[in-house]
Scaffold this motif. Sequence first.
Motif, mmCIF file in Angstrom:
data_model
loop_
_atom_site.group_PDB
_atom_site.id
_atom_site.type_symbol
_atom_site.label_atom_id
_atom_site.label_comp_id
_atom_site.label_asym_id
_atom_site.label_seq_id
_atom_site.Cartn_x
_atom_site.Cartn_y
_atom_site.Cartn_z
ATOM 1 N N SER A 17 55.746 32.003 44.885
ATOM 2 C CA SER A 17 55.479 33.029 43.877
ATOM 3 C C SER A 17 54.232 33.826 44.234
ATOM 4 C CB SER A 17 55.257 32.368 42.505
ATOM 5 O OG SER A 17 56.406 31.673 42.071
ATOM 6 N N LEU A 18 54.209 35.059 43.773
ATOM 7 C CA LEU A 18 53.039 35.927 43.851
ATOM 8 C C LEU A 18 52.987 36.760 42.595
ATOM 9 C CD1 LEU A 18 53.054 37.361 47.501
ATOM 10 C CD2 LEU A 18 51.341 35.818 46.523
ATOM 11 N N ARG A 19 51.770 37.175 42.227
ATOM 12 C CA ARG A 19 51.597 38.098 41.115
ATOM 13 C C ARG A 19 50.840 39.313 41.608
ATOM 14 N NH1 ARG A 19 47.683 37.888 35.855
ATOM 15 N NH2 ARG A 19 49.094 38.816 34.309
ATOM 16 N N LEU A 20 51.500 40.463 41.552
ATOM 17 C CA LEU A 20 50.873 41.716 41.929
ATOM 18 C C LEU A 20 50.246 42.368 40.706
ATOM 19 C CD1 LEU A 20 53.619 43.234 44.265
ATOM 20 C CD2 LEU A 20 51.834 41.558 44.802
ATOM 21 N N SER A 21 49.136 43.060 40.948
ATOM 22 C CA SER A 21 48.476 43.823 39.891
ATOM 23 C C SER A 21 48.293 45.254 40.358
ATOM 24 C CB SER A 21 47.102 43.227 39.571
ATOM 25 O OG SER A 21 47.201 41.899 39.118
ATOM 26 N N CYS A 22 48.298 46.163 39.403
ATOM 27 C CA CYS A 22 48.029 47.572 39.690
ATOM 28 C C CYS A 22 47.081 48.092 38.619
ATOM 29 C CB CYS A 22 49.313 48.374 39.707
ATOM 30 S SG CYS A 22 49.058 50.165 39.806
ATOM 31 N N ALA A 23 45.862 48.393 39.027
ATOM 32 C CA ALA A 23 44.863 48.949 38.117
ATOM 33 C C ALA A 23 44.946 50.463 38.154
ATOM 34 C CB ALA A 23 43.478 48.483 38.522
ATOM 35 N N ALA A 24 45.110 51.066 36.984
ATOM 36 C CA ALA A 24 45.328 52.507 36.887
ATOM 37 C C ALA A 24 44.149 53.195 36.213
ATOM 38 C CB ALA A 24 46.608 52.789 36.101
ATOM 39 N N ALA A 75 45.294 47.491 27.292
ATOM 40 C CA ALA A 75 43.850 47.405 27.067
ATOM 41 C C ALA A 75 43.093 47.381 28.394
ATOM 42 C CB ALA A 75 43.519 46.171 26.242
ATOM 43 N N LYS A 76 43.754 46.907 29.444
ATOM 44 C CA LYS A 76 43.122 46.812 30.764
ATOM 45 C C LYS A 76 43.635 47.874 31.738
ATOM 46 C CE LYS A 76 42.237 41.843 30.518
ATOM 47 N NZ LYS A 76 42.463 40.519 31.172
ATOM 48 N N ASN A 77 44.530 48.757 31.271
ATOM 49 C CA ASN A 77 45.119 49.784 32.142
ATOM 50 C C ASN A 77 45.700 49.171 33.417
ATOM 51 O OD1 ASN A 77 44.259 51.634 30.261
ATOM 52 N ND2 ASN A 77 43.132 52.906 31.703
ATOM 53 N N THR A 78 46.418 48.083 33.233
ATOM 54 C CA THR A 78 46.939 47.344 34.383
ATOM 55 C C THR A 78 48.408 46.993 34.165
ATOM 56 O OG1 THR A 78 44.752 46.425 34.856
ATOM 57 C CG2 THR A 78 46.634 45.292 35.820
ATOM 58 N N VAL A 79 49.179 47.108 35.227
ATOM 59 C CA VAL A 79 50.575 46.685 35.224
ATOM 60 C C VAL A 79 50.725 45.575 36.267
ATOM 61 C CG1 VAL A 79 51.274 48.510 36.838
ATOM 62 C CG2 VAL A 79 52.978 47.460 35.327
#
Length: 116
Positions: A17-24, A75-79
Amino acid sequence: QVQLVESGGGLVQPGGSLRLSCAASGFPFSWYDMNWYRQAAGKERELVAAISSAGGSTNYADSVKGRFTISRDNAKNTVYLQMNSLKPEDTAVYYCNVVWRSNRYWGQGTQVTVSS
């Protein structure tokens, strides 16, 4: 200006497993649908998952249904993209995407490699 910064990629064994994050930043994140795409070497970029602005609606490519989960924290502008039961065919560069004011924006991508 619009910025999308992906993180969380890496090398993982099949079944892992991996968890990707995208900060916008640079646009009203909570008002817009967000997408994850991927592009494998020598292939077209393809849509992997999409999520509505409030997070109440999601869509997935058939190839990842039941294994990947897209979510967002306004709230964190993250997907995020939680990827489970990874397969070698999931190996690709993964990109975060938004369409804002008729323009399509991309992050720099994060490499995911699934290999034993």
